[in-house]
Design a protein around this motif. Structure first.
Motif, PDB file in Angstrom:
ATOM      1  N   GLN A 171       0.938  -4.046 -19.003  1.00 11.24           N
ATOM      2  CA  GLN A 171       1.911  -3.028 -19.422  1.00 11.24           C
ATOM      3  C   GLN A 171       1.240  -1.664 -19.576  1.00 11.24           C
ATOM      4  O   GLN A 171       1.797  -0.638 -19.177  1.00 11.24           O
ATOM      5  N   ASN A 172       0.045  -1.660 -20.133  1.00  8.07           N
ATOM      6  CA  ASN A 172      -0.676  -0.393 -20.281  1.00  8.07           C
ATOM      7  C   ASN A 172      -1.080   0.185 -18.924  1.00  8.07           C
ATOM      8  O   ASN A 172      -1.024   1.399 -18.729  1.00  8.07           O
ATOM      9  N   ILE A 207       0.512  -0.218 -16.017  1.00  6.45           N
ATOM     10  CA  ILE A 207       1.708   0.355 -15.399  1.00  6.45           C
ATOM     11  C   ILE A 207       2.009   1.729 -16.002  1.00  6.45           C
ATOM     12  O   ILE A 207       2.269   2.699 -15.283  1.00  6.45           O
ATOM     13  N   SER A 208       1.957   1.806 -17.322  1.00  2.67           N
ATOM     14  CA  SER A 208       2.323   3.066 -17.979  1.00  2.67           C
ATOM     15  C   SER A 208       1.319   4.172 -17.693  1.00  2.67           C
ATOM     16  O   SER A 208       1.694   5.346 -17.598  1.00  2.67           O
ATOM     17  N   ALA A 229       2.180   5.401 -14.204  1.00  2.00           N
ATOM     18  CA  ALA A 229       3.445   6.138 -14.253  1.00  2.00           C
ATOM     19  C   ALA A 229       3.255   7.501 -14.918  1.00  2.00           C
ATOM     20  O   ALA A 229       3.808   8.508 -14.474  1.00  2.00           O
ATOM     21  N   LYS A 230       2.452   7.506 -15.959  1.00  2.03           N
ATOM     22  CA  LYS A 230       2.251   8.748 -16.717  1.00  2.03           C
ATOM     23  C   LYS A 230       1.686   9.855 -15.829  1.00  2.03           C
ATOM     24  O   LYS A 230       2.060  11.015 -15.950  1.00  2.03           O
ATOM     25  N   PHE A 283       2.143  10.266 -12.754  1.00  2.34           N
ATOM     26  CA  PHE A 283       3.204  10.760 -11.866  1.00  2.34           C
ATOM     27  C   PHE A 283       4.296  11.473 -12.655  1.00  2.34           C
ATOM     28  O   PHE A 283       5.256  11.981 -12.055  1.00  2.34           O
ATOM     29  N   GLY A 284       4.134  11.533 -13.958  1.00  2.00           N
ATOM     30  CA  GLY A 284       5.180  12.069 -14.828  1.00  2.00           C
ATOM     31  C   GLY A 284       5.133  13.574 -15.006  1.00  2.00           C
ATOM     32  O   GLY A 284       5.672  14.098 -15.974  1.00  2.00           O
ATOM     33  N   HIS A 285       4.496  14.266 -14.092  1.00  5.12           N
ATOM     34  CA  HIS A 285       4.507  15.728 -14.103  1.00  5.12           C
ATOM     35  C   HIS A 285       4.683  16.227 -12.676  1.00  5.12           C
ATOM     36  O   HIS A 285       3.948  15.806 -11.789  1.00  5.12           O
ATOM     37  N   VAL A 327       2.888  15.407  -8.835  1.00  2.93           N
ATOM     38  CA  VAL A 327       3.669  14.902  -7.695  1.00  2.93           C
ATOM     39  C   VAL A 327       3.477  15.832  -6.500  1.00  2.93           C
ATOM     40  O   VAL A 327       3.219  15.381  -5.378  1.00  2.93           O
ATOM     41  N   MET A 350      -2.655   0.533  -6.502  1.00  8.50           N
ATOM     42  CA  MET A 350      -1.673   1.043  -7.462  1.00  8.50           C
ATOM     43  C   MET A 350      -0.263   0.686  -7.020  1.00  8.50           C
ATOM     44  O   MET A 350       0.579   0.274  -7.832  1.00  8.50           O
ATOM     45  N   LYS A 351      -0.011   0.820  -5.725  1.00  5.43           N
ATOM     46  CA  LYS A 351       1.313   0.496  -5.201  1.00  5.43           C
ATOM     47  C   LYS A 351       1.691  -0.954  -5.506  1.00  5.43           C
ATOM     48  O   LYS A 351       2.832  -1.245  -5.867  1.00  5.43           O
ATOM     49  N   PHE A 406       4.985  -1.656  -7.476  1.00  2.07           N
ATOM     50  CA  PHE A 406       6.055  -2.355  -6.742  1.00  2.07           C
ATOM     51  C   PHE A 406       6.473  -3.615  -7.484  1.00  2.07           C
ATOM     52  O   PHE A 406       7.667  -3.931  -7.555  1.00  2.07           O
ATOM     53  N   PHE A 422       6.417  -4.168 -10.592  1.00  5.10           N
ATOM     54  CA  PHE A 422       7.226  -3.775 -11.759  1.00  5.10           C
ATOM     55  C   PHE A 422       8.623  -3.329 -11.336  1.00  5.10           C
ATOM     56  O   PHE A 422       9.629  -3.752 -11.912  1.00  5.10           O
ATOM     57  N   LEU A 423       8.685  -2.484 -10.322  1.00  7.53           N
ATOM     58  CA  LEU A 423       9.976  -1.913  -9.915  1.00  7.53           C
ATOM     59  C   LEU A 423      10.850  -2.947  -9.209  1.00  7.53           C
ATOM     60  O   LEU A 423      12.078  -2.840  -9.240  1.00  7.53           O
TER      61      LEU A 423
END
Lengths: 110, 110
Positions: free
Chosen positions: B13-14, B16-17, B20-21, B23-25, B29, B91-92, B96, B98-99
């Motif tokens: 879980q950590n 994944i986050s 994601a983090k 990519f969160g700006h 991106v 990473m993908k 993937f 998760f999604l």
DNA sequence: AATATTAATCGTAATATTGCAATGAACTAA
DNA sequence: TTAGTTCATTGCAATATTACGATTAATATT
């Protein structure tokens, strides 16, 4: 500043980053995994399962709901949450397109 | 608090986050999209392309590099950045999985 | 009605993130 | 050497995020 200059970027770039941002906290990842795993998905169950305080879980649920990835249904005093299937699928399309950019054509400059 | 209680969550879980983090700006991106698009990927080019100040771009590059998603090669006074293909692919796989959690079996409780 | 249950909201403290001016480090060119 | 180029780092201000106690709102139960 602490403030992303979103006006400098395309709507598409901002959309990707907003989806990614909501996955950028392990509690929200855990909530989503639990919603995928179980059918009965009450807020209280998530509090027990994850171990953060109720207001904290409620806040994370609000963010997920705000992005449309989950929906909540009031049942008496409880609220049942579940994945918003259509929106989840739409989000996947956006994220997959970003993650799946072609690497085979790339020169490795490093 | 502003501090994620990472010890309450699984390593998965950590992980994944954390992906994601980053990519969160939208700036990160945009940087990654540019690295996918062009072959010559100098830091200065990214500053011109994206329009944030050089220290800001440098900071975003540092975060991407720290996660292993890009690598940088010093060429004189310039630094050439590119996608780290193997790590991007790894990473993908994580994202993937998760999604792509199964939605077809789910009762829609809402 | 009185009490209990469930979850949202408010308020606040602690920490993280973003952005950039100023500076520094490493190399290049004159 | 001196000046210029490129990028990393430092330091700081502004804003965002995370977490939770206290409270509130809504419903259910007795």
């Amino acid at each position: 500043m602490g403030l992303a200059k979103t006006e400098m970027f395309t709507d598409h770039q901002n959309e990707i980053s907003l989806f990614a941002k909501v996955f950028g906290h392990p509690a929200r990842v855990a909530i989503l995994q639990q919603l995928f795993k179980i059918d009965a998905c009450y807020c209280g169950d998530l509090v027990n399962e994850i171990g953060l305080a109720q207001p904290t879980i409620s806040q994370h649920l609000k963010e997920l709901k705000h992005l449309g990835l989950i929906k909540g249904n009031v049942e008496g005093t409880s609220v049942c949450y579940c994945i918003h299937k259509e929106n989840w699928t739409a989000m996947k399309t956006v994220m997959f397109e970003f993650l799946n950019q072609d690497l085979t054509q790339k020169q490795d400059c490093c």
